[in-house]
Design a protein around this motif. Structure first.
Motif, PDB file in Angstrom:
ATOM      1  N   SER A  39     -20.199  57.522-104.457  1.00 49.31           N
ATOM      2  CA  SER A  39     -18.884  58.079-104.718  1.00 49.31           C
ATOM      3  C   SER A  39     -18.638  59.255-103.775  1.00 49.31           C
ATOM      4  N   GLY A  40     -17.392  59.712-103.783  1.00 56.49           N
ATOM      5  CA  GLY A  40     -17.041  60.830-102.911  1.00 56.49           C
ATOM      6  C   GLY A  40     -16.770  62.068-103.736  1.00 56.49           C
ATOM      7  N   GLY A  41     -15.897  62.921-103.226  1.00 62.41           N
ATOM      8  CA  GLY A  41     -15.610  64.170-103.916  1.00 62.41           C
ATOM      9  C   GLY A  41     -16.715  65.191-103.661  1.00 62.41           C
ATOM     10  N   SER A  42     -16.706  66.252-104.458  1.00 65.19           N
ATOM     11  CA  SER A  42     -17.648  67.359-104.213  1.00 65.19           C
ATOM     12  C   SER A  42     -18.914  67.277-105.066  1.00 65.19           C
ATOM     13  N   THR A  43     -18.796  66.688-106.256  1.00 63.48           N
ATOM     14  CA  THR A  43     -19.952  66.705-107.173  1.00 63.48           C
ATOM     15  C   THR A  43     -21.221  66.106-106.569  1.00 63.48           C
ATOM     16  N   PRO A  44     -21.130  64.930-105.915  1.00 62.01           N
ATOM     17  CA  PRO A  44     -22.386  64.269-105.535  1.00 62.01           C
ATOM     18  C   PRO A  44     -23.116  64.879-104.333  1.00 62.01           C
ATOM     19  N   SER A  66     -17.647  53.656-103.083  1.00 58.21           N
ATOM     20  CA  SER A  66     -16.729  53.156-104.119  1.00 58.21           C
ATOM     21  C   SER A  66     -15.277  53.418-103.708  1.00 58.21           C
ATOM     22  N   ASP A  67     -15.083  54.402-102.846  1.00 54.05           N
ATOM     23  CA  ASP A  67     -13.736  54.638-102.335  1.00 54.05           C
ATOM     24  C   ASP A  67     -13.790  55.558-101.123  1.00 54.05           C
ATOM     25  N   GLU A  68     -12.663  55.656-100.463  1.00 54.28           N
ATOM     26  CA  GLU A  68     -12.569  56.511 -99.271  1.00 54.28           C
ATOM     27  C   GLU A  68     -11.146  57.016 -99.123  1.00 54.28           C
ATOM     28  N   ARG A  69     -11.043  58.198 -98.590  1.00 54.42           N
ATOM     29  CA  ARG A  69      -9.720  58.700 -98.243  1.00 54.42           C
ATOM     30  C   ARG A  69      -9.359  58.081 -96.902  1.00 54.42           C
ATOM     31  N   CYS A  70      -8.067  57.810 -96.684  1.00 51.42           N
ATOM     32  CA  CYS A  70      -7.635  57.195 -95.406  1.00 51.42           C
ATOM     33  C   CYS A  70      -7.503  58.277 -94.343  1.00 51.42           C
ATOM     34  N   SER A  78     -13.249  63.272 -95.563  1.00 52.39           N
ATOM     35  CA  SER A  78     -13.892  61.952 -95.524  1.00 52.39           C
ATOM     36  C   SER A  78     -15.126  61.885 -96.421  1.00 52.39           C
ATOM     37  N   ASN A  79     -15.170  60.925 -97.326  1.00 54.74           N
ATOM     38  CA  ASN A  79     -16.368  60.727 -98.158  1.00 54.74           C
ATOM     39  C   ASN A  79     -17.550  60.274 -97.297  1.00 54.74           C
ATOM     40  N   TYR A  80     -17.234  59.461 -96.305  1.00 51.19           N
ATOM     41  CA  TYR A  80     -18.299  59.031 -95.382  1.00 51.19           C
ATOM     42  C   TYR A  80     -18.868  60.245 -94.646  1.00 51.19           C
ATOM     43  N   LEU A 135     -20.322  56.845-109.621  1.00 53.94           N
ATOM     44  CA  LEU A 135     -18.918  57.219-109.740  1.00 53.94           C
ATOM     45  C   LEU A 135     -18.775  58.677-110.159  1.00 53.94           C
ATOM     46  N   GLY A 136     -17.721  59.312-109.669  1.00 52.67           N
ATOM     47  CA  GLY A 136     -17.350  60.625-110.168  1.00 52.67           C
ATOM     48  C   GLY A 136     -16.212  60.448-111.168  1.00 52.67           C
ATOM     49  N   LEU A 137     -15.684  61.563-111.642  1.00 47.76           N
ATOM     50  CA  LEU A 137     -14.615  61.513-112.642  1.00 47.76           C
ATOM     51  C   LEU A 137     -13.653  62.666-112.402  1.00 47.76           C
ATOM     52  N   GLY A 138     -12.363  62.329-112.318  1.00 53.69           N
ATOM     53  CA  GLY A 138     -11.375  63.396-112.187  1.00 53.69           C
ATOM     54  C   GLY A 138     -10.914  63.882-113.551  1.00 53.69           C
ATOM     55  N   GLY A 141      -8.941  61.594-115.519  1.00 53.19           N
ATOM     56  CA  GLY A 141      -9.573  60.344-115.937  1.00 53.19           C
ATOM     57  C   GLY A 141      -9.650  59.310-114.841  1.00 53.19           C
ATOM     58  N   HIS A 142      -9.317  59.686-113.609  1.00 50.90           N
ATOM     59  CA  HIS A 142      -9.497  58.703-112.512  1.00 50.90           C
ATOM     60  C   HIS A 142     -10.964  58.613-112.145  1.00 50.90           C
ATOM     61  N   THR A 143     -11.308  57.481-111.548  1.00 53.36           N
ATOM     62  CA  THR A 143     -12.631  57.309-110.970  1.00 53.36           C
ATOM     63  C   THR A 143     -12.495  56.435-109.731  1.00 53.36           C
ATOM     64  N   ALA A 144     -13.406  56.574-108.791  1.00 53.46           N
ATOM     65  CA  ALA A 144     -13.197  56.022-107.450  1.00 53.46           C
ATOM     66  C   ALA A 144     -11.805  56.505-107.029  1.00 53.46           C
ATOM     67  N   SER A 145     -10.943  55.577-106.537  1.00 54.68           N
ATOM     68  CA  SER A 145      -9.555  56.012-106.321  1.00 54.68           C
ATOM     69  C   SER A 145      -8.621  55.236-107.225  1.00 54.68           C
ATOM     70  N   TRP A 171      -3.088  58.141 -99.009  1.00 57.71           N
ATOM     71  CA  TRP A 171      -3.585  56.769 -99.125  1.00 57.71           C
ATOM     72  C   TRP A 171      -5.095  56.792 -99.297  1.00 57.71           C
ATOM     73  N   ARG A 172      -5.574  55.882-100.095  1.00 57.74           N
ATOM     74  CA  ARG A 172      -7.004  55.722-100.334  1.00 57.74           C
ATOM     75  C   ARG A 172      -7.347  54.235-100.188  1.00 57.74           C
ATOM     76  N   VAL A 173      -8.638  53.946-100.069  1.00 57.67           N
ATOM     77  CA  VAL A 173      -9.145  52.578-100.215  1.00 57.67           C
ATOM     78  C   VAL A 173     -10.155  52.633-101.351  1.00 57.67           C
ATOM     79  N   HIS A 194     -14.680  72.195-116.467  1.00 57.90           N
ATOM     80  CA  HIS A 194     -13.324  71.656-116.290  1.00 57.90           C
ATOM     81  C   HIS A 194     -13.248  70.149-116.546  1.00 57.90           C
ATOM     82  N   LYS A 195     -14.404  69.515-116.636  1.00 63.68           N
ATOM     83  CA  LYS A 195     -14.413  68.066-116.927  1.00 63.68           C
ATOM     84  C   LYS A 195     -14.755  67.789-118.403  1.00 63.68           C
ATOM     85  N   ALA A 196     -15.012  68.827-119.179  1.00 67.05           N
ATOM     86  CA  ALA A 196     -15.517  68.633-120.555  1.00 67.05           C
ATOM     87  C   ALA A 196     -14.541  67.830-121.413  1.00 67.05           C
TER      88      ALA A 196
HETATM   89  C1  6PG Z   1     -12.973  60.814-104.328  1.00 71.33           C
HETATM   90  C2  6PG Z   1     -13.825  60.317-105.445  1.00 71.33           C
HETATM   91  C3  6PG Z   1     -13.212  60.676-106.757  1.00 71.33           C
HETATM   92  C4  6PG Z   1     -14.062  61.823-107.262  1.00 71.33           C
HETATM   93  C5  6PG Z   1     -13.397  62.562-108.387  1.00 71.33           C
HETATM   94  C6  6PG Z   1     -14.222  63.789-108.778  1.00 71.33           C
HETATM   95  O1  6PG Z   1     -12.881  60.167-103.294  1.00 71.33           O
HETATM   96  O2  6PG Z   1     -12.436  61.927-104.524  1.00 71.33           O
HETATM   97  O3  6PG Z   1     -14.372  59.191-105.346  1.00 71.33           O
HETATM   98  O4  6PG Z   1     -13.159  59.659-107.711  1.00 71.33           O
HETATM   99  O5  6PG Z   1     -15.323  61.296-107.680  1.00 71.33           O
HETATM  100  O6  6PG Z   1     -12.123  62.977-107.928  1.00 71.33           O
HETATM  101  O7  6PG Z   1     -14.260  64.641-107.666  1.00 71.33           O
HETATM  102  P1  6PG Z   1     -15.113  66.006-107.705  1.00 71.33           P
HETATM  103  O8  6PG Z   1     -16.547  65.594-107.721  1.00 71.33           O
HETATM  104  O9  6PG Z   1     -14.736  66.693-106.412  1.00 71.33           O
HETATM  105  O10 6PG Z   1     -14.702  66.745-108.940  1.00 71.33           O
END
Ligand code: 6PG
Length: 236
Positions: A39-44, A66-70, A78-80, A135-138, A141-145, A171-173, A194-196
């Motif tokens: 997954s992307g984002g900051s958590t992982p 699982s997803d990528e920003r365009c 970029s998650n990559y 997977l992460g979690l926004g 409640g979103h996950t991936a994109s 745009w995302r993939v 903030h995710k509790a």
């Molecule tokens: C992305 C992720 C997205 C992410 C959540 C949580 O590309 O942003 O795949 O689903 O996992 O938005 O993001 P944080 O870890 O930054 O809170």
């Protein structure tokens, strides 16, 4: 629900890296290969830094996302790019084992190219079985994109689709539910107070309509890895 709570973000990262490496070693032992979607984002990021030091036969690991920003790989979004810096540049993984989403292309072309990459690896037709999807979690409640109210949450006809996210004007993939739910194991990695609230709804409510609530792996192997802050509203 298979829920593990760790005291600190550092312990969450360390333990998550350990579970990914453990899953990988088992997959390699059983099938000679480990197909992992990150997954992307900051958590992982911290988890990937620990994973780079784990004992794993990277020559047998195939990395997907699982997803990528365009955006191009060099873009800070970029998650990559994040994964490259935190993990891939630190391990002996063959270039051919890195199956990135070409975010620099037009969204529909990026999704089509990624579908081709997946078909080339798994063979065309049917739903490929990833060994693990992380997977992460926004907070929404979103996950991936797979964001609330966006087109991709309705798509079950493709493994991967492009998805416009009005909230971000981006745009995302993203992998779709059939691809994610075909995995042998899915791990949600979530940290921070903030995710509790969203964690509480997804783990305790049976009627959640949030996008992440539709992640139900057919294997039944769904794991939540949380730090204490993200788990702070869960009933004991
Ligand atoms: C992305 C992720 C997205 C992410 C959540 C949580 O590309 O942003 O795949 O689903 O996992 O938005 O993001 P944080 O870890 O930054 O809170």
């Amino acid at each position: 629900m298979n829920v593990h709570v760790f005291d600190t973000p550092e312990q969450l990262a360390t333990e998550a890296a350990g579970k990914i490496a453990e899953t990988g070693a088992a997959a390699i032992g059983e099938r000679g290969t480990f197909a992992l979607a990150l997954s992307g984002g900051s958590t992982p990021r911290a988890t990937y830094e620990h994973l780079a030091r784990a004992n794993l036969d990277w020559a047998k690991v195939h990395v997907f996302w699982s997803d990528e920003r365009c955006v191009p790989p060099a873009n800070p979004e970029s998650n990559y790019g994040m994964t490259r810096a935190a993990l891939l540049d630190q391990v002996a993984i063959p270039a051919a084992n890195i199956h990135r989403i070409p975010g620099e292309l037009e969204p529909a072309a990026a999704a089509a190219a990624y579908r081709d990459e997946i078909d080339a690896h798994f063979g065309a037709g049917g739903i490929p079985r990833l060994d693990l999807v992380l997977l992460g979690l926004g907070e929404d409640g979103h996950t991936a994109s797979l964001f609330p109210g966006t087109e991709a949450v309705k798509r079950g006809d493709e493994l991967v689709v492009e998805n416009f996210v009005p909230l971000l004007d981006q745009w995302r993939v993203t992998m779709t539910y059939p691809f994610i739910n075909g995995a042998r194991k899915v791990i949600f990695l979530v940290g921070g107070d903030h995710k509790a609230q969203v964690v509480k709804e997804l783990i305790e409510s049976k009627s959640s309509r949030l996008p992440a609530s539709a992640v139900r792996p057919m294997s039944g192997n769904l794991v939540w890895l949380l730090d204490k802050a993200a788990a702070s509203l869960l009933a004991n």
